[in-house]
Scaffold this active site. Structure first.
Site, PDB file in Angstrom:
ATOM      1  N   ASP A 106       1.878  -2.130  -4.291  1.00 22.49           N
ATOM      2  CA  ASP A 106       0.543  -1.530  -4.199  1.00 22.49           C
ATOM      3  C   ASP A 106      -0.341  -2.241  -5.222  1.00 22.49           C
ATOM      4  O   ASP A 106       0.149  -2.916  -6.121  1.00 22.49           O
ATOM      5  CB  ASP A 106       0.627  -0.021  -4.517  1.00 22.49           C
ATOM      6  N   ILE A 107      -1.640  -2.048  -5.102  1.00 19.06           N
ATOM      7  CA  ILE A 107      -2.575  -2.619  -6.083  1.00 19.06           C
ATOM      8  C   ILE A 107      -2.581  -1.780  -7.371  1.00 19.06           C
ATOM      9  O   ILE A 107      -3.013  -2.239  -8.419  1.00 19.06           O
ATOM     10  CB  ILE A 107      -3.985  -2.759  -5.459  1.00 19.06           C
ATOM     11  N   GLN A 153      -0.851   8.334   0.558  1.00 20.14           N
ATOM     12  CA  GLN A 153      -0.357   9.578   1.167  1.00 20.14           C
ATOM     13  C   GLN A 153       0.851   9.316   2.069  1.00 20.14           C
ATOM     14  O   GLN A 153       1.870   9.987   1.966  1.00 20.14           O
ATOM     15  CB  GLN A 153      -1.483  10.242   1.984  1.00 20.14           C
ATOM     16  N   TYR A 188     -14.411   1.982   9.809  1.00 21.23           N
ATOM     17  CA  TYR A 188     -12.947   2.153   9.805  1.00 21.23           C
ATOM     18  C   TYR A 188     -12.399   2.014  11.225  1.00 21.23           C
ATOM     19  O   TYR A 188     -11.458   1.259  11.481  1.00 21.23           O
ATOM     20  CB  TYR A 188     -12.635   3.527   9.220  1.00 21.23           C
ATOM     21  N   GLY A 231       0.849  -1.204   0.000  1.00 17.68           N
ATOM     22  CA  GLY A 231       0.000   0.000   0.000  1.00 17.68           C
ATOM     23  C   GLY A 231       0.878   1.246   0.000  1.00 17.68           C
ATOM     24  O   GLY A 231       0.577   2.256   0.638  1.00 17.68           O
TER      25      GLY A 231
HETATM   26  N1  LIG Z   1      -3.514   9.574   6.189  1.00 16.46           N
HETATM   27  C1  LIG Z   1      -3.991   9.690   7.420  1.00 16.46           C
HETATM   28  O1  LIG Z   1      -4.332  10.801   7.852  1.00 16.46           O
HETATM   29  C2  LIG Z   1      -4.083   8.471   8.307  1.00 16.46           C
HETATM   30  C3  LIG Z   1      -4.507   8.655   9.637  1.00 16.46           C
HETATM   31  C4  LIG Z   1      -4.618   7.540  10.468  1.00 16.46           C
HETATM   32  C5  LIG Z   1      -4.247   6.290  10.001  1.00 16.46           C
HETATM   33  N2  LIG Z   1      -3.832   6.138   8.704  1.00 16.46           N
HETATM   34  C6  LIG Z   1      -3.494   4.773   8.249  1.00 16.46           C
HETATM   35  O2  LIG Z   1      -2.231   4.767   7.582  1.00 16.46           O
HETATM   36  C7  LIG Z   1      -2.259   3.808   6.514  1.00 16.46           C
HETATM   37  C8  LIG Z   1      -1.884   4.503   5.212  1.00 16.46           C
HETATM   38  O3  LIG Z   1      -2.803   5.565   5.001  1.00 16.46           O
HETATM   39  P1  LIG Z   1      -2.728   6.511   3.721  1.00 16.46           P
HETATM   40  O4  LIG Z   1      -3.316   7.785   4.129  1.00 16.46           O
HETATM   41  O5  LIG Z   1      -1.397   6.464   3.105  1.00 16.46           O
HETATM   42  O6  LIG Z   1      -3.811   5.769   2.793  1.00 16.46           O
HETATM   43  P2  LIG Z   1      -4.038   5.959   1.223  1.00 16.46           P
HETATM   44  O7  LIG Z   1      -5.468   5.639   0.942  1.00 16.46           O
HETATM   45  O8  LIG Z   1      -3.470   7.243   0.750  1.00 16.46           O
HETATM   46  O9  LIG Z   1      -3.116   4.773   0.634  1.00 16.46           O
HETATM   47  C9  LIG Z   1      -3.462   3.413   0.760  1.00 16.46           C
HETATM   48  C10 LIG Z   1      -2.798   2.655  -0.388  1.00 16.46           C
HETATM   49  O10 LIG Z   1      -3.210   1.286  -0.307  1.00 16.46           O
HETATM   50  C11 LIG Z   1      -3.412   0.816  -1.641  1.00 16.46           C
HETATM   51  N3  LIG Z   1      -4.317  -0.340  -1.625  1.00 16.46           N
HETATM   52  C12 LIG Z   1      -5.671  -0.318  -1.536  1.00 16.46           C
HETATM   53  N4  LIG Z   1      -6.151  -1.571  -1.594  1.00 16.46           N
HETATM   54  C13 LIG Z   1      -5.084  -2.400  -1.701  1.00 16.46           C
HETATM   55  C14 LIG Z   1      -4.940  -3.811  -1.814  1.00 16.46           C
HETATM   56  N5  LIG Z   1      -6.013  -4.623  -1.816  1.00 16.46           N
HETATM   57  N6  LIG Z   1      -3.690  -4.316  -1.911  1.00 16.46           N
HETATM   58  C15 LIG Z   1      -2.591  -3.502  -1.920  1.00 16.46           C
HETATM   59  N7  LIG Z   1      -2.675  -2.152  -1.840  1.00 16.46           N
HETATM   60  C16 LIG Z   1      -3.905  -1.614  -1.729  1.00 16.46           C
HETATM   61  C17 LIG Z   1      -4.002   2.005  -2.371  1.00 16.46           C
HETATM   62  O11 LIG Z   1      -3.840   1.880  -3.788  1.00 16.46           O
HETATM   63  C18 LIG Z   1      -3.210   3.175  -1.776  1.00 16.46           C
HETATM   64  O12 LIG Z   1      -2.073   3.490  -2.547  1.00 16.46           O
HETATM   65  C19 LIG Z   1      -3.658   3.183   6.529  1.00 16.46           C
HETATM   66  O13 LIG Z   1      -3.641   2.015   7.298  1.00 16.46           O
HETATM   67  C20 LIG Z   1      -4.489   4.237   7.237  1.00 16.46           C
HETATM   68  O14 LIG Z   1      -5.603   3.662   7.863  1.00 16.46           O
HETATM   69  C21 LIG Z   1      -3.752   7.200   7.857  1.00 16.46           C
END
Ligand SMILES: NC(=O)c1ccc[n+]([C@@H]2O[C@H](COP(=O)([O-])OP(=O)(O)OC[C@H]3O[C@@H](n4cnc5c(N)ncnc54)[C@H](O)[C@@H]3O)[C@@H](O)[C@H]2O)c1
Length: 315
Positions: free
Chosen positions: A35-36, A13, A142, A9
């Site tokens: 990543d997917i 972000q 979530y 993943g």
């Molecule tokens: N960004 C925030 O503010 C925040 C806050 C709290 C927790 N988090 C956690 O941090 C982690 C990363 O968050 P982020 O903001 O980078 O999320 P994001 O949505 O920007 O990125 C997630 C990535 O996972 C990939 N993905 C989706 N389904 C998939 C699959 N089946 N197999 C492989 N890859 C897959 C997507 O293509 C994407 O690039 C997550 O667990 C999120 O819950 C983020």
């Protein structure tokens, strides 16, 4: 021991910036991103693989091919998107984690990073300085999946000795990669719109205070936790981590100090308001401070200046 990392993943972000920092630290040849989706850009020395974390056989083959010593699992469906697709959110957030934990045991991969979120708290959790241990009654799919994930992490650590480390990230603010469908996304969009159009319409109300963190702090905190000696860690579910807490009205005031003509308005009845209302306003992160020396470096003023400078020159 020489570390070899697989991040799942990695195009999102957090992954895109965390992977860059890990490549710098361990060398590009030792950090495999996956990543997917294919990434928008890939440098010649960067190793990337397409993977669906829900495809356990393909994931096993990937792990056997690269033989990592550490896995960073970042693939998840975030809070706002999760409310539109609850079954898919549960499936990805739970079964993605279970696949990684089970394969880590099977293949002898000891060290794992998996992020949780402030979404694990709920309407009966204390609002201010929310404690590491308190009532936790998340009411978004979530948050429910993240709380269940935390319990799994602690369980796999206790039962199988996996060295799982986790942070309850607050809303992450960054300028390099767009956020992925969370309730705190407004605090990123507001900067892009302030520079582009001089105004922004917030989907959260003026007084909605939420815990946030600037990306450089989040990346540093994650790597510091992963580097901390295992015996220092007393939390194997997920650590509270605080950065900056503010409201849409407060961040608008800070932006106005640099862009005086900026105007903020508000959209009513957005479904993300209910999610935000169930979350803490500020976080007590004393366990992270005591156990592994966590200290944020960006306050609201420093973050706002840095965001605007970078967006002006780089985007
Ligand atoms: N960004 C925030 O503010 C925040 C806050 C709290 C927790 N988090 C956690 O941090 C982690 C990363 O968050 P982020 O903001 O980078 O999320 P994001 O949505 O920007 O990125 C997630 C990535 O996972 C990939 N993905 C989706 N389904 C998939 C699959 N089946 N197999 C492989 N890859 C897959 C997507 O293509 C994407 O690039 C997550 O667990 C999120 O819950 C983020």
């Amino acid at each position: 021991m020489k570390e070899r990392i697989i991040m799942i993943g990695a195009n999102g972000q957090i992954g895109s910036e965390l992977a860059a920092a890990l490549r710098q630290k361990f060398g590009s040849e030792n950090v495999i991103t996956s990543d997917i989706r294919t990434p928008q850009t890939l440098k010649d020395d960067e190793i990337f693989e397409i993977i669906n974390v829900l495809d356990k056989q393909a994931l096993k083959a990937l792990l056997e091919k690269h033989k990592p010593t550490q896995i960073y699992l970042l693939a998840a469906m975030l809070s706002a998107t999760g409310e539109q697709y609850p079954q898919k959110a549960w499936d990805l957030n739970m079964n993605g984690l279970l696949n990684v934990l089970d394969l880590a045991i099977e293949l002898g991969i000891k060290k794992i990073f998996w992020p949780s979120s402030i979404a694990v708290f709920g309407p009966h959790s204390p609002k201010q300085q929310t404690d590491q241990y308190c009532i936790m009654d998340p009411n978004s799919i979530y948050g429910i999946s993240k709380l269940a994930g935390e319990r799994l992490c602690e369980y796999y650590h206790a039962k199988y000795g996996l060295d799982i480390r986790s942070i309850r990230y607050p809303g992450i603010i960054s300028w390099k990669t767009a956020p992925g469908g969370g309730t705190t996304d407004y605090a990123v969009h507001i900067f892009f719109e302030a520079l582009k159009h001089g105004k922004y319409s917030s989907f959260l109300s003026a007084e909605t205070e939420l815990p946030m963190m600037y990306m450089p702090d989040a990346v540093r905190g994650t790597i510091e936790l992963m580097e901390a000696p295992a015996e220092k860690l007393t939390i194997r579910s997920s650590y509270n981590l605080a950065g900056i807490s503010f409201t849409p009205a407060q961040i608008a005031e800070e932006i106005k100090k640099i862009l005086p003509n900026f105007e903020l308005s508000y959209v009513e009845n957005d479904p993300r308001q209910a999610i935000a209302d169930s979350w803490p306003a500020s976080i007590d992160d004393s366990y992270a401070r005591n156990d592994w020396g966590w200290k944020p470096s960006f306050d609201l003023e420093a973050m706002t200046k840095d965001m605007i400078e970078n967006l002006k020159t780089n985007v």
